[in-house]
Design an enzyme around this catalytic site. Structure first.
Site, PDB file in Angstrom:
ATOM      1  N   ASP A 147     -55.798  59.311  36.999  1.00  0.00           N
ATOM      2  CA  ASP A 147     -55.158  59.804  35.779  1.00  0.00           C
ATOM      3  C   ASP A 147     -54.631  61.209  36.029  1.00  0.00           C
ATOM      4  O   ASP A 147     -55.351  62.062  36.564  1.00  0.00           O
ATOM      5  CB  ASP A 147     -56.161  59.847  34.622  1.00  0.00           C
ATOM      6  N   ASP A 193     -52.688  45.672  28.189  1.00  0.00           N
ATOM      7  CA  ASP A 193     -54.040  45.991  27.725  1.00  0.00           C
ATOM      8  C   ASP A 193     -54.494  44.863  26.815  1.00  0.00           C
ATOM      9  O   ASP A 193     -53.953  44.681  25.721  1.00  0.00           O
ATOM     10  CB  ASP A 193     -54.051  47.328  26.970  1.00  0.00           C
TER      11      ASP A 193
END
Lengths: 181, 250
Positions: free
Chosen positions: B11, B130
């Site tokens: 990230d 997702d």
């Protein structure tokens, strides 16, 4: 003049190829200039994009003829991925595209397994894993290496083409390019 | 089929690799280039960088990170977060990324998948989904849509996606194993490769995910101990999954 000309055909990622060349101590320039392609000690035809737009770009700049002349005069060229495919006579991609025709053979769509064929695979007879990302592959009498039953390297005269991406294949790929140069 | 792949996900916020839970308590983990090199040395098959800030102002920062990573990294990498248009994808790919990952932008504008695939090839487009109980979620998994996950995966593949990155929001961060059922359902619905994501807590979890999927995304399991990546690979291989044999450092 630079050591290595990386042929620009208007698409894709030439940055990683140049970075690998730099790490090998070679100066490189990205260009489609026929004069530069003719004069360079070494030429790399890199590999991302579609066959149709790549050939159109090579023709528009005159790079196609420069590559043919270079091959005819036995000056080294390395093709990577699409760069290998463009060197053959014909590709089935984009409804059919005429290639540079340096080597005999044609490019056909993969039929087995997941497509695109993505990831590392062992290349024989070199017994080394390289990184692949492709949906088409070469069928050519000039084949010199295979991976999972398909041709992944062709060599004839001064042209050496590989289907994998040496610039993305870690130490094995770097070593491969070092040996080519 | 090529060998199964182990893909660490980093990230990135404001040009740095960060770690945190649900965007809070972000902790600085270091420079993206250094960490990328570290994971590459440890045997990562690819890397994914996720721009978790992804603001328009941050685009230039991310582009600079991509270029710096491309100049040193000799394995493929994907960049996600903040790719909303063809121009965004072009900026990222021309800076040196191999592929872009698109998520909510693809849902909002499915033509984007085709546009990127047409310009850069299918292998350059990863569609990230997702999943929560069979339904596609957005906004980091907090918002349910009405779209069926398997149907959306199939549509994305038909539109030109080169790979599906399937994250289970139920399993993500739990470290109790991947959602194997949904991963298998998606993989059976498409003929492109599928990356399983969310839930890796052990080598056994990753190994069982790799029986079903083509690749597994890992985050916290490797970030807590980056030096342990090589060991994790060995454990996975000992469990019978064929990964890339590592070359001795040249």
């Amino acid at each position: 003049m630079s050591d290595v000309v990386v042929v620009d055909y208007g698409a894709g990622n030439t940055r990683s190829v140049c970075a690998t060349l730099t790490s090998l101590g070679r100066r490189s320039v990205v260009t489609s200039s026929p004069a530069d392609i003719a004069d360079a000690p070494f030429v790399i035809l890199p590999g991302v994009g579609s066959a149709k737009s790549a050939m159109a770009h090579l023709r528009a700049t005159g790079a196609d003829e420069a590559l043919r002349q270079r091959f005819a005069s036995d000056q080294p060229i390395v093709g990577i991925c699409l760069g290998l495919q463009l060197a053959l006579e014909h590709s089935d991609e984009d409804g059919g595209v005429k290639g540079l025709g340096l080597l005999p053979g044609r490019v056909v769509r993969l039929e087995e397994g997941r497509i695109p064929r993505l990831g590392w695979a062992i290349v024989e007879p070199w017994n080394e894993a390289f990184y692949f990302a492709h949906s088409y592959y070469a069928q050519s009498p000039a084949a010199v290496a295979t991976s999972e039953g398909i041709t992944v390297a062709v060599r004839q005269g001064s042209f050496f083409g590989v289907q994998f991406h040496p610039e993305k294949s870690g130490p094995a790929g770097r070593e491969f390019l070092a040996q080519c140069l | 089929m090529p060998l199964k792949r182990l893909i660490p996900c980093l990230d990135v916020a404001n040009g740095r690799v960060v770690k945190g839970v649900s965007f809070v308590n972000l902790r600085d983990m270091g420079d993206p280039v250094e960490l990328a090199q570290h994971y590459s040395d440890g045997g990562a098959d690819e890397l994914v960088f996720l721009d978790i800030t992804a603001t328009p102002e941050g685009a230039d920062t991310m582009t600079a990170v991509v270029a710096r990573v491309a100049d040193v990294l000799a394995i493929p990498f994907t960049v996600g977060g903040g790719v909303r248009t063809l121009a965004d994808a072009q900026r990222i790919i021309e800076s040196g990324a191999d592929r872009v990952s698109i998520n909510s932008a693809a849902l909002a504008n499915p033509d984007l998948i085709t546009e990127i695939a047409h310009r850069f090839g299918s292998q350059a487009v990863v569609v990230a989904i997702d999943d929560g109980d069979g339904i596609v979620h957005t906004h980091g998994g907090r918002q349910a849509t009405t779209t069926n996950t398997v149907a959306w995966a199939r549509e994305a593949a038909e539109r030109g996606a080169g790979e599906i990155l399937l994250t289970s929001i139920r399993q993500d961060g739990q470290r109790t194993g991947f959602d194997l059922v949904m991963t298998e359902a998606v993989r059976n619905a498409v003929t492109i490769p599928v990356i399983a994501s969310g839930g890796a807590g052990s080598a056994a979890h990753v190994a069982e995910a790799l029986v079903v999927a083509d690749a597994a995304l890992v985050a916290s399991i490797v970030h807590e101990n980056p030096a342990g990546l090589a060991g994790l690979r060995r454990e996975i291989m000992a469990l019978g999954v064929a990964l890339r044999p590592l070359k001795e450092n040249a």
